[in-house]
Design a protein around this motif. Sequence first.
Motif, PDB file in Angstrom:
ATOM      1  N   PHE A 143       0.738  -1.389   0.000  1.00 28.12           N
ATOM      2  CA  PHE A 143      -0.081   0.290  -0.133  1.00 28.12           C
ATOM      3  C   PHE A 143       0.448   1.278   0.373  1.00 28.12           C
ATOM      4  N   PHE A 144       2.410   1.265   0.001  1.00 28.57           N
ATOM      5  CA  PHE A 144       2.987   2.061  -0.374  1.00 28.57           C
ATOM      6  C   PHE A 144       3.517   2.669  -0.874  1.00 28.57           C
ATOM      7  N   THR A 145       3.856   1.693  -2.354  1.00 26.19           N
ATOM      8  CA  THR A 145       3.832   1.670  -3.442  1.00 26.19           C
ATOM      9  C   THR A 145       3.445   1.331  -4.391  1.00 26.19           C
ATOM     10  N   ASP A 146       1.740   0.758  -4.268  1.00 28.89           N
ATOM     11  CA  ASP A 146       0.791   0.422  -5.537  1.00 28.89           C
ATOM     12  C   ASP A 146      -0.376   1.608  -5.214  1.00 28.89           C
ATOM     13  N   ASN A 147      -0.907   1.354  -6.290  1.00 29.75           N
ATOM     14  CA  ASN A 147      -2.349   2.263  -6.162  1.00 29.75           C
ATOM     15  C   ASN A 147      -2.989   0.901  -5.207  1.00 29.75           C
ATOM     16  N   PHE A 148      -3.981   1.425  -4.636  1.00 26.12           N
ATOM     17  CA  PHE A 148      -5.084   0.634  -4.319  1.00 26.12           C
ATOM     18  C   PHE A 148      -5.901   0.289  -5.375  1.00 26.12           C
ATOM     19  N   PRO A 149      -7.121  -0.790  -5.512  1.00 24.71           N
ATOM     20  CA  PRO A 149      -7.120  -1.374  -5.893  1.00 24.71           C
ATOM     21  C   PRO A 149      -9.308  -0.543  -6.225  1.00 24.71           C
ATOM     22  N   LYS A 150      -9.664   0.022  -7.282  1.00 25.48           N
ATOM     23  CA  LYS A 150     -10.889   0.480  -7.514  1.00 25.48           C
ATOM     24  C   LYS A 150     -11.840  -0.475  -6.041  1.00 25.48           C
ATOM     25  N   ALA A 151     -12.840   0.492  -5.369  1.00 26.90           N
ATOM     26  CA  ALA A 151     -13.912  -0.126  -4.678  1.00 26.90           C
ATOM     27  C   ALA A 151     -14.742   0.113  -4.623  1.00 26.90           C
ATOM     28  N   ASP A 152     -15.896   0.425  -3.721  1.00 30.87           N
ATOM     29  CA  ASP A 152     -16.725   1.667  -3.909  1.00 30.87           C
ATOM     30  C   ASP A 152     -16.959   2.368  -2.040  1.00 30.87           C
ATOM     31  N   VAL A 153     -16.139   0.624  -1.677  1.00 27.99           N
ATOM     32  CA  VAL A 153     -15.824   0.914  -0.151  1.00 27.99           C
ATOM     33  C   VAL A 153     -14.509   0.493  -0.151  1.00 27.99           C
ATOM     34  N   ILE A 154     -13.724   1.701   0.435  1.00 28.19           N
ATOM     35  CA  ILE A 154     -11.778   1.480   0.788  1.00 28.19           C
ATOM     36  C   ILE A 154     -11.778   1.180   2.508  1.00 28.19           C
ATOM     37  N   SER A 155     -11.528   0.374   3.012  1.00 24.19           N
ATOM     38  CA  SER A 155     -11.500  -0.154   4.149  1.00 24.19           C
ATOM     39  C   SER A 155     -10.122  -0.719   5.052  1.00 24.19           C
ATOM     40  N   MET A 156      -9.762  -0.253   5.817  1.00 25.96           N
ATOM     41  CA  MET A 156      -8.839  -0.453   6.527  1.00 25.96           C
ATOM     42  C   MET A 156      -8.784  -0.709   8.120  1.00 25.96           C
ATOM     43  N   GLY A 157      -8.524  -1.719   8.710  1.00 22.73           N
ATOM     44  CA  GLY A 157      -8.553  -2.158  10.460  1.00 22.73           C
ATOM     45  C   GLY A 157      -7.139  -2.633  10.565  1.00 22.73           C
ATOM     46  N   GLN A 158      -7.009  -1.025  11.967  1.00 23.50           N
ATOM     47  CA  GLN A 158      -5.413  -1.064  12.576  1.00 23.50           C
ATOM     48  C   GLN A 158      -4.451  -1.195  11.798  1.00 23.50           C
ATOM     49  N   ILE A 159      -4.802   0.436  10.610  1.00 27.53           N
ATOM     50  CA  ILE A 159      -3.583  -0.424   9.911  1.00 27.53           C
ATOM     51  C   ILE A 159      -2.647   1.608   9.991  1.00 27.53           C
ATOM     52  N   LEU A 160      -4.128   2.700  10.219  1.00 24.08           N
ATOM     53  CA  LEU A 160      -3.668   4.018   9.400  1.00 24.08           C
ATOM     54  C   LEU A 160      -2.683   4.410  11.442  1.00 24.08           C
ATOM     55  N   HIS A 161      -2.900   4.024  12.519  1.00 22.88           N
ATOM     56  CA  HIS A 161      -2.209   4.257  13.182  1.00 22.88           C
ATOM     57  C   HIS A 161      -0.890   3.735  13.301  1.00 22.88           C
ATOM     58  N   ASP A 162      -0.035   2.892  12.404  1.00 30.21           N
ATOM     59  CA  ASP A 162       0.537   2.108  12.471  1.00 30.21           C
ATOM     60  C   ASP A 162       2.174   3.964  11.476  1.00 30.21           C
ATOM     61  N   TRP A 163       0.937   4.614  11.540  1.00 27.65           N
ATOM     62  CA  TRP A 163       2.281   5.160  10.126  1.00 27.65           C
ATOM     63  C   TRP A 163       1.746   6.785  11.271  1.00 27.65           C
TER      64      TRP A 163
END
Length: 346
Positions: A237-257
């Motif tokens: 997720f740092f070097t690649d674009n996210f796959p297209k979707a109607d909903v993008i979710s992240m579980g316990q990801i953002l707080h790492d950074w």
Amino acid sequence: METKTLQIQVDPSKIMQVGTGFFASKTLLTATNMGLFTLLGKSPRSGEEIKKELGLHSRSLYDFLDALVALGFLNRTGIKETSVYSNAADTDLFLDKNKPSYMGGILEMANNRLYPFWNDLETGLKTGLPQNEAKNNGASPFEAIYADPDRLREFIRAMTGVQMGNFIAFANQFDFSTYKTLCDIGGSGGALSAQVVLNNRNMECTSFDLPPVSPIAQENIDAMGLGDKIHVVTGDFFTDNFPKADVISMGQILHDWGAADKKMLIAKAYDALPKGGAFVVIENVIDADRSKNVFGLLMSLNMLIETPAGYDFSTSDFEELTKEAGFVKTSIMPLAGPSSAAIAIK
């Protein structure tokens, strides 16, 4: 006279309870790590049977078991030599490894990794530096975890265990009726995607994570018979674009950074969504007043221990970060325990 009255009214029990809280914590972590609750999940056992099957010493055997009774994790009939122990209802559901509801992975990781690292909290507070594996060899915790297949599986079990209640709540509470696709960024073992498709027949999901994780996610998804509804996609997720979707979710990801990386990830989510799409972050979101969600604040301290710049964020922080990226509306959906789904609409 007033000072004397004040001294009598002020109770030191909270200080003692928190100050010695690691007594109870380590007792629970040890019981989980040695498989006590899994053993009792098969059938009740006497103290002597537990001693033999777990290889325990006679000294402190009943202190250990009865402490778990007093803490509410075990039930007991009889006393000492006549005692028979069984799991309490919540222990039986969540701490028996043979049940799909097992969430002890996070406790195993807490015992095996986090417990010794937290001994250096003071050093972390004074230096601002991580106090985990990186302290000795300079590698990030993720490099160390991902380099060891057994440790990686333990980590994925831990993350799945701690989040399962949140994933189930989110899958049931969020209104998916106007959406068709979801991409879970940092999807780990695929648990969030699984709960979404199990509870919402209209949804198809993508679980997106690094190459070492993909086989584990695929195993889990195949075991549940959900291969036609969930696609495992490998990427960074740092070097690649996210796959297209109607909903993008992240579980316990953002707080790492840190803040810069948080902004970058949020911007990528924004780009991957259509107008009206939802960005959902499932974490221990701290209340705006920063005074109520104790677990969220302590988890942010854990990010100090574990990461170079990570921190848990408040509802106000989330609104500010997502509005800066272009999202037009935010809301908070309480989930299980201290966790919430922070939602931003494009």
